[in-house]
Enzyme design. Structure first.
Site, PDB file in Angstrom:
ATOM      1  CG  LEU A  86      37.431  37.676  23.433  1.00 25.53           C
ATOM      2  CD1 LEU A  86      38.339  38.875  23.275  1.00 25.53           C
ATOM      3  CD2 LEU A  86      37.823  36.563  22.460  1.00 25.53           C
ATOM      4  CB  CYS A  87      37.929  32.595  28.285  1.00 26.55           C
ATOM      5  SG  CYS A  87      38.251  31.918  29.916  1.00 26.55           S
ATOM      6  CG  LEU A  88      39.982  38.110  28.135  1.00 29.75           C
ATOM      7  CD1 LEU A  88      39.955  39.536  27.634  1.00 29.75           C
ATOM      8  CD2 LEU A  88      41.298  37.433  27.783  1.00 29.75           C
TER       9      LEU A  88
END
Length: 216
Positions: A86-88
């Site tokens: 996930l791109c966080l």
């Protein structure tokens, strides 16, 4: 040296998260690998995730806490793709925004906050509240099929099994309640006639009685 630092820091974070749990989230490292943690998010009551249990994992680099972890969601949820990084801002997609002072608790708090938003990012998906509620309902059975979930979170496993049994009970049709008899008990002769011949036989008996009375 870096791996030793990471393990030491993660041990501290584990003690901290046990002493001061993150709301709606539990987390446990793999017994065989302290660099891989698994977490479960309990859907808040005021969200479309209510009733759901969402299993995921954090994979820490050997350079932690100087580099951020990879974040994955394993349980289908309607917000994130499963088994995909996930791109966080708190994940390894953004090492430039990472702060080494952030702990596992900080990471999980940020993850839940982002989950409750609708901001798109790499690894997120779009779905309506109705679909999210369906994912929440199905998450119970899904997690029971996951060995790591069952091994690391036995209390949640028990909770899931109890919920499955509750659903079975609710799904069963209610027992049939027979109405109490309200008709008066018929005389034995009338009852016998109705049983063997119905109304026609009863009529013949009445006719016979009337004829007998006239003969007298």
């Amino acid at each position: 040296m870096s791996n030793r630092t990471a393990v030491s820091r993660l041990k501290q974070d584990y003690i901290k998260i046990k002493k001061d749990p993150v709301p709606y989230i539990v987390a446990e490292p793999l017994p065989s690998n302290l660099l891989e943690w698994h977490y479960v998010v309990t859907g808040p009551d005021d969200s479309p995730y209510k009733g759901g249990l969402y299993h995921g994992k954090l994979v820490f680099p050997r350079e932690f806490p100087f580099k951020p972890p990879s974040i994955y969601m394993i349980t289908p949820n309607g917000r994130f793709e499963i088994n995909k990084r996930l791109c966080l801002s708190i994940s390894d997609y953004h090492p430039d925004t990472w702060n080494p002072s952030w702990s596992v608790s900080t990471i999980l708090t940020g993850l839940l906050s982002f989950m409750l938003e609708n901001t798109p990012t790499l690894g997120s998906i779009e779905s309506g509240d109705r679909e999210k509620r369906k994912f929440a309902y199905n998450s119970i059975e899904h997690n029971l099929k996951d060995k790591i979930f069952c091994d690391l979170f036995p209390e949640l496993k028990t909770q899931c099994l109890a919920e499955i049994e509750r659903r079975k009970t609710v799904a069963q049709p209610p027992p049939v309640i027979q109405a109490a008899e309200t008709t008066q008990t018929l005389p034995p002769l009338v009852s016998f006639c109705l049983n063997i011949g119905g109304v026609a036989a009863f009529a013949l008996i009445v006719h016979y009685v009337i004829q007998s009375l006239e003969m007298e």
